[in-house]
Design an enzyme around this catalytic site. Structure first.
Site, PDB file in Angstrom:
ATOM      1  N   GLU A  11       0.842  -1.196   0.000  1.00 29.46           N
ATOM      2  CA  GLU A  11       0.000   0.000   0.000  1.00 29.46           C
ATOM      3  C   GLU A  11       0.878   1.247   0.000  1.00 29.46           C
ATOM      4  O   GLU A  11       1.953   1.235   0.613  1.00 29.46           O
ATOM      5  CB  GLU A  11      -0.922  -0.005   1.223  1.00 29.46           C
ATOM      6  CG  GLU A  11      -1.958  -1.127   1.202  1.00 29.46           C
ATOM      7  CD  GLU A  11      -2.925  -1.053   2.382  1.00 29.46           C
ATOM      8  OE1 GLU A  11      -2.848  -0.086   3.176  1.00 29.46           O
ATOM      9  OE2 GLU A  11      -3.758  -1.962   2.513  1.00 29.46           O
TER      10      GLU A  11
ATOM     11  N   HIS B  20      -8.350   0.923   1.738  1.00 29.55           N
ATOM     12  CA  HIS B  20      -8.087   0.907   3.179  1.00 29.55           C
ATOM     13  C   HIS B  20      -8.990   1.905   3.910  1.00 29.55           C
ATOM     14  O   HIS B  20      -8.532   2.808   4.619  1.00 29.55           O
ATOM     15  CB  HIS B  20      -6.620   1.202   3.470  1.00 29.55           C
ATOM     16  CG  HIS B  20      -6.152   0.598   4.767  1.00 29.55           C
ATOM     17  ND1 HIS B  20      -4.875   0.131   4.970  1.00 29.55           N
ATOM     18  CD2 HIS B  20      -6.796   0.390   5.944  1.00 29.55           C
ATOM     19  CE1 HIS B  20      -4.748  -0.334   6.205  1.00 29.55           C
ATOM     20  NE2 HIS B  20      -5.903  -0.180   6.812  1.00 29.55           N
TER      21      HIS B  20
END
Length: 526
Positions: free
Chosen positions: A260, A278
């Site tokens: 990420e 997220h």
């Protein structure tokens, strides 16, 4: 005044709370790693979310850092072992976004069951594909929870309200807790075999990494749906893609990814995959909660010594901190006393707490005893890293509590076993809350330790005290206090002499050469 750096975007209430609690605060959001390294040495605390990477290099530059606060649960962006080694407390806020993350998992489950994202995109495109988006009910289905802690238990409660059956795999879930939650505790293999939906709510550890892989998927029911709003790395993304394409997995909803920010991923564009960036903790309520909590926790530690939600340090409540403070000083002096006397390897350490101190939270006291014990032998030891250093040195540490002590209101006794004879020191607090040493290696003595303390053992025969006093006087050493103890008349005796200035090595050599002297050492106490 302690000083904190906020390096990620937090609610303005965080800075306000720091200031109200007497903590100076700077907000510098979006710094590069080099910029953070350049300025972090000025701060006692660092408040972050997930963007700031607190690496070993950052910690090496953080020469006065005492605490890192993570506004959220996961600490993947913080090198916790390196922080511990440098004596820096790492805190998180495990409860601030629990409801928000649980609700996102439930939303993802519904989105999977009814194919809502794909149906939405199709309808906006001017299509009317009603027959294409045939869904399934969640009513009566079995939900498998991998992890049933703060978030998992909330998901279970919501799922039970939807009339689902809930099975849970969690090694730390007790049967009583499972019964209270209304879930069935099962092993992982049984969960795979029974669950129609599987949702993950566990941290990323070596035990949980890749917990969903091709073998796990093969053991699942045909048509299973998988939801991950916990941590990237729990699911092997290549294996999940293969499971979707083979039809074994009916769909998956992923809020977290192995790398990420996930600008590209093997799962993107795959039919049956729902992806969000997220968002588990992304509600205004959660952002506010974690910002407020991290500021309160860090401010409490920096101002009153309270430790809450620390990952590498025993907790100390704000209520307990004032009660523990005098005992922490006693524990440090007891440990430091023996640490300066031990001149061989330590194998075992035993700490006994007797009387009123046994009723308190003794874990922080043990950490401080070890801090005092190890500091004379190495640099950069504090109560955070001392227990870790003791384990690394294979020192067996045990503690025992006894609420009764016939002689003292409270007593801390430290016993160190090494290559030579065991060494023992015990201390107590008197009515003035100042520490007193009351026992050393079989000799009862009552002494308040001064910054500069001369420790002498000798044979108990006439003339010794006069000779010692004369030698100190001739050497220009002024005596502040003089404490004596002995095992028996004519046997081994001890002196603890507080002096205005440190006793030099040259003076110690003269004292060691005096008749009747067995040992002499200059001790220092902060």
């Amino acid at each position: 005044m302690p000083k904190v750096l906020i390096s990620d975007k937090l609610s303005p209430d965080a800075a306000r709370i720091f200031k109200e609690r007497g903590v100076d605060v700077d907000e510098k959001v979006g710094m590069t790693p080099d910029e953070l390294i350049a300025c972090i040495g000025d701060y006692d605390g660092l408040a972050v979310r997930s963007s700031t990477k607190v690496t070993e290099k950052v910690l090496a530059a953080a020469t006065q850092l005492k605490v890192i606060g993570r506004a959220g649960i996961g600490v993947d962006n913080i090198d916790v072992p390196a922080a511990t080694a440098r004596g820096v407390i790492v805190m998180n806020t495990p409860f601030g976004n629990s409801i928000t993350t649980a609700e996102h998992a439930i939303a993802m489950m519904f989105s999977l069951a009814r194919q809502i994202p794909a149906a939405d995109a199709s309808t906006h495109a001017g299509k009317w594909e009603k027959s294409r988006f045939m869904g399934v009910e969640v009513y009566g289905k079995t939900l498998g929870l991998i992890g049933c802690g703060n978030i998992g238990s909330i998901v279970a409660d919501r799922a039970l309200g939807l009339k689902m059956k809930v099975v849970a795999y969690d090694p730390y879930l007790s049967p009583d807790r499972a019964a209270d939650l209304g879930v069935e505790k099962v092993e992982l293999e049984e969960l795979f075999a029974r669950a129609d939906f599987i949702t993950l709510h566990t941290p990323l550890t070596e035990a949980t990494r890749n917990i969903i892989d091709k073998d796990a998927i093969a053991a699942m029911r045909d048509g299973v749906r998988i939801i991950n709003c916990a941590r990237g790395g729990l699911v092997v993304e290549e294996d999940l893609k293969a499971g979707i394409e083979s039809g074994k997995v009916a769909g998956a909803a992923m809020d977290v990814f192995t790398v990420e920010p996930a600008k590209e991923n093997i799962l993107f564009g795959v039919d049956g995959i729902i992806a969000t960036p997220h968002l588990g903790a992304s509600t205004s309520e959660a952002q506010e909660n974690v910002a407020v909590q991290v500021a309160e926790q860090m401010a409490d530690y920096l101002t009153v010594g309270a430790v809450t939600n620390a990952l590498n340090m025993p907790s100390i409540s704000a209520e307990d901190a004032p009660k523990l403070r005098p005992y922490l000083r006693l524990a440090q002096q007891v440990g430091s006393f023996l640490g300066q006397l031990v001149d061989s390897g330590m194998k075992r350490v035993r700490i006994d707490y007797e009387g009123q101190v046994a009723l308190l939270n003794t874990k922080p006291l043990t950490a401080v005893v070890l801090e005092g014990l190890l500091q004379p032998q190495m640099d950069s030891v504090n109560m955070v890293n001392a227990p870790v250093i003791a384990r690394e040195r294979d020192i067996d540490v045990t503690e025992a509590t006894n609420e009764r002590n016939a002689e003292y209101h409270s007593l801390i006794r430290l016993t160190v076993e090494g290559d030579g004879n065991d060494k023992v020191v015990a201390g107590t607090l008197f009515a003035d809350s100042n520490p007193r040493i009351v026992h050393v290696n079989g000799i009862d003595i009552e002494a308040e330790l001064a910054t500069n303390t001369l420790f002498v053992t000798n044979d108990d025969l006439p003339g010794f005290i006069g000779r010692l006093g004369m030698e100190l006087g001739e050497s220009g050493v002024n005596i502040a206090t003089f404490h004596l103890g002995r095992k028996a008349s004519g046997g081994e005796a001890m002196s603890l002499v507080a002096t205005d200035d440190p006793v030099s090595e040259d003076v110690l050599k003269k004292i060691r050469s005096l008749p009747l002297v067995n040992a002499a050492k200059s001790l220092h106490f902060a």
